[in-house]
Design a protein around this motif. Structure first.
Motif, PDB file in Angstrom:
ATOM      1  N   TYR A   1     -31.171  -2.979  -8.974  1.00  0.00           N
ATOM      2  CA  TYR A   1     -31.942  -1.814  -8.550  1.00  0.00           C
ATOM      3  C   TYR A   1     -33.377  -1.996  -9.029  1.00  0.00           C
TER       4      TYR A   1
ATOM      5  N   ALA B   1     -35.655   2.662  -3.124  1.00  0.00           N
ATOM      6  CA  ALA B   1     -34.601   1.975  -2.384  1.00  0.00           C
ATOM      7  C   ALA B   1     -33.781   1.115  -3.299  1.00  0.00           C
TER       8      ALA B   1
ATOM      9  N   TYR C   1     -26.814  -5.727  -2.067  1.00  0.00           N
ATOM     10  CA  TYR C   1     -25.794  -4.677  -2.065  1.00  0.00           C
ATOM     11  C   TYR C   1     -25.595  -4.183  -0.634  1.00  0.00           C
ATOM     12  N   PRO C   2     -24.424  -4.373  -0.048  1.00  0.00           N
ATOM     13  CA  PRO C   2     -24.212  -4.013   1.361  1.00  0.00           C
ATOM     14  C   PRO C   2     -24.344  -2.512   1.580  1.00  0.00           C
ATOM     15  N   SER C   3     -24.989  -2.145   2.675  1.00  0.00           N
ATOM     16  CA  SER C   3     -25.200  -0.729   2.982  1.00  0.00           C
ATOM     17  C   SER C   3     -23.889  -0.003   3.240  1.00  0.00           C
ATOM     18  N   PHE C   4     -22.945  -0.689   3.920  1.00  0.00           N
ATOM     19  CA  PHE C   4     -21.712   0.007   4.303  1.00  0.00           C
ATOM     20  C   PHE C   4     -20.836   0.369   3.102  1.00  0.00           C
TER      21      PHE C   4
ATOM     22  N   GLY D   1     -21.729   1.978   0.649  1.00  0.00           N
ATOM     23  CA  GLY D   1     -22.078   3.327   0.238  1.00  0.00           C
ATOM     24  C   GLY D   1     -21.652   4.391   1.223  1.00  0.00           C
ATOM     25  N   TRP D   2     -21.015   3.984   2.312  1.00  0.00           N
ATOM     26  CA  TRP D   2     -20.591   4.952   3.314  1.00  0.00           C
ATOM     27  C   TRP D   2     -19.348   5.708   2.843  1.00  0.00           C
TER      28      TRP D   2
ATOM     29  N   TYR E   1     -20.172  11.144   5.182  1.00  0.00           N
ATOM     30  CA  TYR E   1     -21.418  10.522   5.637  1.00  0.00           C
ATOM     31  C   TYR E   1     -21.285  10.055   7.082  1.00  0.00           C
TER      32      TYR E   1
END
Length: 305
Positions: free
Chosen positions: A51, A65, A70-73, A75-76, A80
């Motif tokens: 981070y 950001a 780190y894959p965006s998906f 955090g889904w 959401y």
């Protein structure tokens, strides 16, 4: 007895691990592979937790950001995804259409090489085609009316340039017709069966013509877009209605395939956009070089707009 068996089992397992470790230590290649694997795992863990913070407005630190790999998906969540679907129904609909037409495409029985093309528009207008075939006078009248509409498109595009000094519709038409000629020549589609021609249809005289794509539809779209841009909404609505009627007639007379009409619609939008970009680039040149006059684009109009 049970405890003795458990202890003996643990000793055997420990002995196997020692033997395996001894084998690895004796084999340098295995040891190096093990070290590389451990280094890769450690680096991956470090990147997944990478981070960073950036300086925001007025020097305040703000978390903007998550950077790294780190894959965006990951955090889904279900709430959401439901919220995203409600906020963006069009991409969801298009995604469903993608899956549907993939299933249609991969299960479709293809038209054989000796058969005429299958056109849904021809199927839907078959009854109108049969009726018009029995009424040649009506076919000639509709062809004449369609030719008048083509003249209206041409007249408006030329009026915008020669009288009003706005060249964008003309440039769009100049983009469109050569592109149509190139594509029409590269892939020369067969004339549809039961074509109902007329001596007064445009192009006049039953001459040969390219099928892909429809210049009738594309030119009408170019004119209609310009009318809307100039706030001539009633005229644009009239052109849109006439364009729909023109498309139906072209299907009924088998003057174009459905794909020709759909591509003509998209071509009108595309070439108007390209003409706008061309015009904007010339405006920038006029402003940058401080020209007094530009041959195609009026310098005063360019600077004012």
């Amino acid at each position: 007895m049970r405890n003795r068996g458990r202890v003996s089992g643990e000793k055997k397992t420990l002995k196997k691990k020692v033997v395996n470790a001894d084998k690895i230590s004796r084999n340098p290649s295995l040891e190096s592979l093990k070290n590389l694997f451990l280094l890769y795992i450690a680096e991956l863990k470090e990147k997944l937790g990478d981070y960073y913070y950036s300086m925001g407005v007025n020097g305040k630190t703000d978390k903007l950001a998550v950077v790294g790999v780190y894959p965006s998906f990951m955090g889904w969540s279900i709430p959401y995804m439901i919220g995203a679907a409600k906020a963006h129904p069009l991409p969801v609909l298009l995604g469903c259409c993608l899956l549907f037409f993939m299933a249609v495409e991969y299960s479709l029985i293809m038209v054989s090489s000796g058969s005429p093309p299958y056109d849904v528009g021809f199927v839907w207008t078959q009854s109108l085609h049969d009726g018009l075939m029995q009424r040649p006078a009506l076919n000639t009248l509709l062809a004449a009316m369609n030719t008048i509409f083509v003249g209206m498109q041409t007249g408006y595009i030329l009026w915008a340039w020669l009288v009003e000094g706005r060249v964008r519709p003309t440039i769009a038409a100049l983009f469109m017709f050569p592109s149509r000629g190139i594509l029409g020549y590269l892939t020369q589609l067969p004339l549809p069966q039961d074509f109902l021609g007329s001596g007064v249809d445009f192009p006049v005289g039953n001459v040969s013509f390219f099928l892909f794509f429809s210049g009738h539809v594309a030119a009408a779209v170019i004119a209609s877009i310009d009318m809307k841009r100039m706030r001539r909404h009633h005229m644009a609505s009239m052109f849109d209605i006439l364009n729909v009627l023109q498309s139906v007639r072209l299907l009924v007379t088998r003057g174009h395939y459905t794909i020709d009409l759909a591509a003509g619609l998209g071509a009108g939008w595309l070439f108007d956009s390209l003409a706008g970009r061309y015009e904007e680039s010339k405006r920038n040149v006029v402003q940058k070089e401080n020209f007094d006059y530009e041959p195609l684009i009026n310098a005063k109009a360019a600077l004012i707009s």
